[in-house]
Every structure is written in structure tokens, then in C-alpha cells.
Design a protein around this motif. Structure first.
Motif, short mmCIF file in Angstrom:
data_model
loop_
_atom_site.label_atom_id
_atom_site.label_comp_id
_atom_site.label_asym_id
_atom_site.label_seq_id
_atom_site.Cartn_x
_atom_site.Cartn_y
_atom_site.Cartn_z
N GLU A 97 0.82 -1.21 0.00
CA GLU A 97 0.00 0.00 0.00
C GLU A 97 0.87 1.27 0.00
O GLU A 97 0.64 2.19 -0.79
CB GLU A 97 -0.92 0.00 1.22
CG GLU A 97 -1.87 1.17 1.25
CD GLU A 97 -2.81 1.12 2.45
OE1 GLU A 97 -3.21 2.20 2.91
OE2 GLU A 97 -3.13 0.02 2.93
N ASN A 111 2.93 1.42 -3.44
CA ASN A 111 2.09 1.82 -4.57
C ASN A 111 1.69 3.29 -4.48
O ASN A 111 1.63 3.98 -5.50
CB ASN A 111 0.85 0.94 -4.67
CG ASN A 111 1.17 -0.43 -5.21
OD1 ASN A 111 2.28 -0.72 -5.63
ND2 ASN A 111 0.19 -1.31 -5.19
N SER A 143 2.94 5.72 -7.46
CA SER A 143 1.92 6.36 -8.27
C SER A 143 2.13 7.87 -8.30
O SER A 143 2.05 8.49 -9.36
CB SER A 143 0.54 6.02 -7.70
OG SER A 143 -0.46 6.73 -8.38
N ASP A 157 -1.12 5.66 -12.97
CA ASP A 157 -2.37 5.23 -12.34
C ASP A 157 -2.06 4.09 -11.38
O ASP A 157 -1.43 3.10 -11.75
CB ASP A 157 -3.35 4.78 -13.42
CG ASP A 157 -4.71 4.42 -12.89
OD1 ASP A 157 -4.88 4.34 -11.64
OD2 ASP A 157 -5.62 4.21 -13.71
N ASP A 214 -3.79 1.78 -10.38
CA ASP A 214 -4.35 0.50 -10.82
C ASP A 214 -3.41 -0.27 -11.74
O ASP A 214 -3.60 -1.46 -11.95
CB ASP A 214 -5.70 0.72 -11.50
CG ASP A 214 -6.76 1.21 -10.53
OD1 ASP A 214 -6.67 0.90 -9.32
OD2 ASP A 214 -7.68 1.94 -10.97
N THR A 215 -2.41 0.41 -12.31
CA THR A 215 -1.45 -0.29 -13.18
C THR A 215 -0.34 -0.95 -12.38
O THR A 215 0.44 -1.72 -12.93
CB THR A 215 -0.80 0.68 -14.20
OG1 THR A 215 -0.04 1.66 -13.50
CG2 THR A 215 -1.85 1.34 -15.07
N ARG A 233 0.41 -3.57 -10.49
CA ARG A 233 0.00 -4.92 -10.11
C ARG A 233 1.24 -5.77 -9.84
O ARG A 233 2.29 -5.54 -10.45
CB ARG A 233 -0.83 -5.54 -11.22
CG ARG A 233 -2.12 -4.79 -11.52
CD ARG A 233 -2.93 -5.42 -12.66
NE ARG A 233 -2.12 -5.89 -13.77
CZ ARG A 233 -1.73 -5.14 -14.81
NH1 ARG A 233 -2.07 -3.88 -14.88
NH2 ARG A 233 -1.00 -5.66 -15.78
#
Length: 81
Positions: free
Chosen positions: A8, A11, A15, A21, A23-24, A26
Motif C-alpha cells: 500500500e 504503490n 503512483s 495510475d 491501478d497499473t 500490479r
């Protein structure tokens, strides 16, 4: 710190720092390609990791690091040391 917390936090700053983003980001995605990293970006990445987690990363630490999952594990190992 749990692995979920590491993911968390990581990321979140990736970001923001690299303007991608969230969401990319992963676990199976390729770190270098997703973030568009060049050699100077790796310096920023090292500094940012140190400021968030208090761990130092060197060039040798990135050998074998391909995916975000690899990167999360690297940070997890460094924190545990």
C-alpha cells in the motif's frame, strides 16, 4: 510491518512520484516498463524508498528485480534485516 502495508505504501508513493495510475501497479507488472524508469529514475526510487521505509537500496539489490512483486519482496527483506 505487514506485506500488505508495504504494498500500500509503495504503490502510493510510486503512483505519485512517477505519475502513473495506481491501478497499473500490479504484482505481476514489469516495474521498469510500467514506471518508465531510466537510470536517473532509479536514483529517485532509491531515495524515495529510503525516505518511506528507512532502508538503503544499492545497485546490486536490483539484480533480478523485474516485477512489482519482486520489488515488494526486496523492500520486505530489507526492512527485516
Amino acid at each position: 510491518m505487514t506485506k500488505e502495508e508495504i504494498i500500500e505504501i509503495t504503490n502510493g508513493f510510486l503512483s505519485e512520484e512517477f505519475e502513473v495510475d495506481i491501478d497499473t501497479l500490479r504484482p505481476e507488472a514489469i516495474l521498469k516498463d510500467t514506471l518508465g524508469l531510466d537510470s536517473l529514475d532509479y536514483v529517485d526510487l532509491v531515495v524515495t524508498v529510503q525516505s518511506h521505509f528507512g532502508v538503503k537500496l544499492g545497485e546490486a539489490d536490483f539484480v533480478g528485480i523485474s516485477t512489482f512483486e519482486d520489488f515488494y519482496r526486496l523492500i520486505e527483506r530489507k526492512i527485516a534485516q
